[in-house]
Write a protein that holds these residues in place. Structure first.
Motif, PDB file in Angstrom:
ATOM      1  N   ASN A 354       1.365  -7.763  18.914  1.00 28.59           N
ATOM      2  CA  ASN A 354       1.436  -7.866  17.597  1.00 28.59           C
ATOM      3  C   ASN A 354       0.848  -6.322  17.002  1.00 28.59           C
ATOM      4  O   ASN A 354      -0.078  -6.648  16.365  1.00 28.59           O
ATOM      5  CB  ASN A 354      -0.146  -8.900  17.949  1.00 28.59           C
ATOM      6  N   ARG A 355       1.849  -5.709  17.242  1.00 29.23           N
ATOM      7  CA  ARG A 355       1.587  -4.246  16.244  1.00 29.23           C
ATOM      8  C   ARG A 355       1.053  -4.776  14.704  1.00 29.23           C
ATOM      9  O   ARG A 355       1.731  -5.447  14.512  1.00 29.23           O
ATOM     10  CB  ARG A 355       2.814  -3.247  16.264  1.00 29.23           C
ATOM     11  N   LEU A 356       0.288  -4.464  13.724  1.00 26.18           N
ATOM     12  CA  LEU A 356       0.200  -4.167  12.837  1.00 26.18           C
ATOM     13  C   LEU A 356       0.953  -3.997  11.999  1.00 26.18           C
ATOM     14  O   LEU A 356       1.653  -4.223  10.851  1.00 26.18           O
ATOM     15  CB  LEU A 356      -1.098  -3.803  12.580  1.00 26.18           C
ATOM     16  N   ARG A 360       1.351   4.642  12.120  1.00 24.35           N
ATOM     17  CA  ARG A 360       0.472   4.828  12.101  1.00 24.35           C
ATOM     18  C   ARG A 360      -0.766   4.433  11.327  1.00 24.35           C
ATOM     19  O   ARG A 360      -1.666   3.730  11.034  1.00 24.35           O
ATOM     20  CB  ARG A 360      -0.174   5.798  13.063  1.00 24.35           C
ATOM     21  N   SER A 361      -0.738   5.026   9.919  1.00 22.59           N
ATOM     22  CA  SER A 361      -1.263   5.349   9.305  1.00 22.59           C
ATOM     23  C   SER A 361      -1.839   3.834   8.465  1.00 22.59           C
ATOM     24  O   SER A 361      -3.413   3.503   8.350  1.00 22.59           O
ATOM     25  CB  SER A 361      -0.886   6.312   7.787  1.00 22.59           C
ATOM     26  N   ALA A 363      -1.604   1.660  10.179  1.00 27.24           N
ATOM     27  CA  ALA A 363      -2.156   0.229  10.990  1.00 27.24           C
ATOM     28  C   ALA A 363      -3.759   0.266  10.454  1.00 27.24           C
ATOM     29  O   ALA A 363      -4.284  -0.347  10.450  1.00 27.24           O
ATOM     30  CB  ALA A 363      -1.355   0.428  12.183  1.00 27.24           C
ATOM     31  N   MET A 364      -3.988   1.667  10.811  1.00 23.93           N
ATOM     32  CA  MET A 364      -5.374   2.275  11.490  1.00 23.93           C
ATOM     33  C   MET A 364      -5.694   1.391   9.143  1.00 23.93           C
ATOM     34  O   MET A 364      -7.047   1.197   9.352  1.00 23.93           O
ATOM     35  CB  MET A 364      -5.481   3.616  10.627  1.00 23.93           C
ATOM     36  N   MET A 367      -6.183  -2.692  10.073  1.00 23.04           N
ATOM     37  CA  MET A 367      -7.245  -2.127  10.693  1.00 23.04           C
ATOM     38  C   MET A 367      -8.553  -2.398   9.986  1.00 23.04           C
ATOM     39  O   MET A 367      -9.474  -3.016  10.354  1.00 23.04           O
ATOM     40  CB  MET A 367      -7.347  -1.068  11.734  1.00 23.04           C
ATOM     41  N   ALA A 368      -8.697  -1.019   9.374  1.00 21.34           N
ATOM     42  CA  ALA A 368     -10.109  -1.021   8.830  1.00 21.34           C
ATOM     43  C   ALA A 368      -9.892  -2.480   7.624  1.00 21.34           C
ATOM     44  O   ALA A 368     -11.732  -2.773   7.727  1.00 21.34           O
ATOM     45  CB  ALA A 368     -10.204   0.932   7.941  1.00 21.34           C
ATOM     46  N   GLU A 371     -11.526  -5.143   9.542  1.00 21.27           N
ATOM     47  CA  GLU A 371     -12.601  -4.871   9.619  1.00 21.27           C
ATOM     48  C   GLU A 371     -13.704  -5.367   9.062  1.00 21.27           C
ATOM     49  O   GLU A 371     -14.743  -6.323   9.118  1.00 21.27           O
ATOM     50  CB  GLU A 371     -13.355  -4.047  10.655  1.00 21.27           C
ATOM     51  N   GLU A 395      -7.072 -11.057   9.997  1.00 21.87           N
ATOM     52  CA  GLU A 395      -5.428 -10.384   9.968  1.00 21.87           C
ATOM     53  C   GLU A 395      -4.600 -10.583   9.574  1.00 21.87           C
ATOM     54  O   GLU A 395      -3.901  -9.819   9.115  1.00 21.87           O
ATOM     55  CB  GLU A 395      -5.074 -10.212  11.603  1.00 21.87           C
ATOM     56  N   LYS A 447     -13.837   0.920  -0.734  1.00 22.50           N
ATOM     57  CA  LYS A 447     -14.087   1.119   0.600  1.00 22.50           C
ATOM     58  C   LYS A 447     -15.614   1.418   0.805  1.00 22.50           C
ATOM     59  O   LYS A 447     -15.707   1.601   0.528  1.00 22.50           O
ATOM     60  CB  LYS A 447     -13.343   2.339   1.494  1.00 22.50           C
TER      61      LYS A 447
END
Lengths: 448, 140
Positions: A354-356, A360-361, A363-364, A367-368, A371, A395, A447
């Motif tokens: 379940n990797r987004l 990494r950037s 994905a972060m 994720m933000a 949330e 998600e 944001k």
């Protein structure tokens, strides 16, 4: 990674799009889209929970039909011990063995016999001092798949031995070739009689890129209805079981563990319980634990989604069936010996599902966004949007699989607000449609 | 460069059976973010130990996890009794947990030492009778 083949499937025409399976799926693999359930293949572990919970019978376990027997001139049946617990008022396993012959099988090899060998190999394996403890059983394919997806550090704890189904198939084939030297390998068909869809998937996916030693997987249910018919016509069976208490004990939770002759074991069943146990082992370990038996189904294999009887009733029957049997008539050639062929050619590997994003950037950022969307959702986890929880819905929105309008709770609020504004005389086109959930996409730069 | 991702959890001190759930959630989030197993494990163990400590000693508290570019930071804050002697508390095997907690398998005196062992940075800010805030970092 190659695509995993599943055996839990959906009959779209019967599915009402209710939320029963959605809420029950332990890996959140189900969504409701366009009015019916959709199974996310990469997440599904074939546990069969959705089959059990579907009141419209739309979820099915796919298995092979009995007429596959016609493809082979020599047919071998491998009955799982759970089959023995399905019959009411049956006091001798010989009825089943003989019944299977009458159904057209040329040879019957009880998986319970192979289970006794695996128990003996397991006892020897546990004595080694260079192995990661606790050792986790490899018998339930649902658990192995779950570990491969979620618990990277527990992959090496899974016992590297072949499960009883495979050991049984190999021995049965060898015996058949010895007993009938004129047979060619392709003449022999090996049929496992399975209590659960996970074993069907296990066979379909093969081992280490090779075909499985089992050719087809029949369901306990299909075989049950054939068997009750032929068993009625057997007065006193001439055949009898060649398995003992240990082998038959494997059908229900605790049986496999009790065969390690050591009190440092844990035996759990039911997928939710198994997940909790794995979390605990993964987090801090459990003191003084040598062996872990986890069964995805309540009650153990007797609780499989392709059985007929209630798992606890089946277990009670098995208790009386095995009562006067020898402990373990099937033993390895010598004590402490594990043949090379008993080891699995492949280890369970970590395969996160379940990797987004692989970046990494990215994905972060996602994720933000998840949330912040989640904060605007009602938190009722009602499932009406087609996702099992508000978090899963957030998600899905960020992954672009659905849109925020699907939230019925928020839409109702929006609708009331709209009606009130209209009463106040605000024109319809002045009302912002995306007012409730603000998406924090990079374009909007919104944001918080 | 990107904005740090933050997660906030309330750790319920009333319900011992729910202790450890926040670290399970964090593990899931880190998996989704694609962190390697080693980082996931260190963060979740350090956080798990801290969570259990807050429930045993301080009637719960809060846990804040921030994913930065270089490290993952875990801040565990409670309004519990505070730690009178940090050096003693950091010794392996030292524990003030009551017998009923030990009966559950906790209170082995490995909580704080494990938190230190699995993280790259740990700072304890504590005042007796006021509370404790523990900040930990795991480098990525």
């Amino acid at each position: 990674m190659k695509e995993y083949k599943h055996s839990v499937s959906l009959d779209v025409s019967k599915c009402k799009g209710c939320t029963a399976c959605l809420k029950r799926c332990p890996t959140e693999a189900i969504r409701i889209r366009d009015g019916h359930a959709v199974i996310h293949s990469a997440r599904c572990i074939d546990c069969g929970e959705c089959i059990r919970v579907c009141s419209h019978k739309a979820k099915k376990a796919t298995h092979d039909p009995l007429d596959k027997m016609a493809e082979f001139s020599f047919k071998i049946a491998l009955p799982a011990p759970a089959l023995y617990g399905q019959f009411d008022n049956m006091d001798n396993i010989g009825y089943i063995i003989e019944g299977l012959h009458k159904m057209g099988f040329d040879k019957v090899f009880e998986v319970a016999r192979a289970a006794e060998l695996v128990s003996a190999y397991t006892r020897s394996y546990l004595k080694r001092d260079d192995i990661p403890k606790p050792v986790i059983s490899s018998a339930c394919p649902v658990i192995s798949r779950l570990i491969s997806m979620n618990y990277p550090f527990l992959c090496e704890n899974i016992i590297p031995l072949l499960p009883p189904i495979e050991v049984a198939a190999n021995i049965a084939r060898e015996e058949a070739m010895e007993e009938h030297p004129d047979l060619k390998p392709e003449d022999i068909g090996v049929f496992f009689i399975s209590p659960c869809p996970a074993k069907v998937s296990y066979v379909k996916n093969g081992v280490a890129g090779e075909r499985n030693a089992v050719d087809y997987v029949l369901s306990v249910r299909d075989v049950y209805f054939q068997l009750i018919d032929v068993m009625k016509r057997i007065d006193e069976p001439a055949e009898s079981t060649e398995a003992g208490m240990i082998g038959i004990g494997w059908a229900s939770t605790g049986g496999e563990s009790s065969a390690i002759f050591n009190e440092h074991y844990l035996a759990a069943d039911g997928i939710e319980n198994c997940i909790r146990v794995l979390e605990q082992i993964d987090n801090e370990g459990i003191n003084n634990l040598e062996y872990v038996e986890l069964n995805a189904c309540s009650g153990g294999c007797v609780g499989g989604a392709m059985t007929v009887a209630n798992p606890y009733i089946a277990q009670a029957r098995l208790q009386s069936l095995k009562r006067y049997l020898p402990v373990s008539p099937n033993r390895p050639e010598r004590d402490g010996y594990i043949p090379d062929a008993a080891f699995s050619p492949e280890m369970v590997e970590y395969n996160p599902y379940n990797r987004l994003s692989n970046n990494r950037s990215e994905a972060m950022r996602m994720m933000a966004e998840i949330e912040s969307i989640c904060e605007c959702l009602p938190g009722t986890d009602c499932g009406s949007c087609g996702a099992p929880t508000c978090m899963a819905f957030a998600e899905d929105i960020v992954k672009g699989e659905t849109n925020a309008d699907e939230c019925t709770v928020n839409m109702r609020m929006l609708f009331h607000e709209y009606l009130n504004k209209r009463k106040e005389g605000v024109p319809a086109d002045a009302f912002p449609a995306d007012k409730i959930i603000k998406r924090t996409t990079p374009e909007s730069g919104d944001k918080q | 460069m990107h904005e740090p991702v933050k997660f906030h959890f309330n750790v319920d001190g009333e319900n011992f059976s729910s202790a450890g759930e926040a670290s399970v959630m964090v593990k899931k989030k880190l998996r989704q973010l694609g962190f390697p197993p080693d980082v996931m494990r260190r963060v979740s163990i350090a956080m798990y130990e801290g969570e259990i400590n807050m429930v045993i000693h301080a009637d719960g508290g809060s846990a804040d996890v921030t994913v930065e570019d270089e490290y993952i930071e875990i801040v565990l804050a409670d309004k519990g009794p505070g730690i009178p002697n940090i050096d003693l508390a950091m010794q392996e095997g030292y524990s003030t947990a009551r017998d009923n907690i030990r009966a559950l398998g906790f209170g082995a005196g490995m909580g704080l030492p494990n938190m230190k062992k699995y993280t790259d940075y740990m700072h304890i800010d504590t005042e007796v009778g006021v509370g404790t805030t523990i900040t930990m970092r795991v480098n990525i």
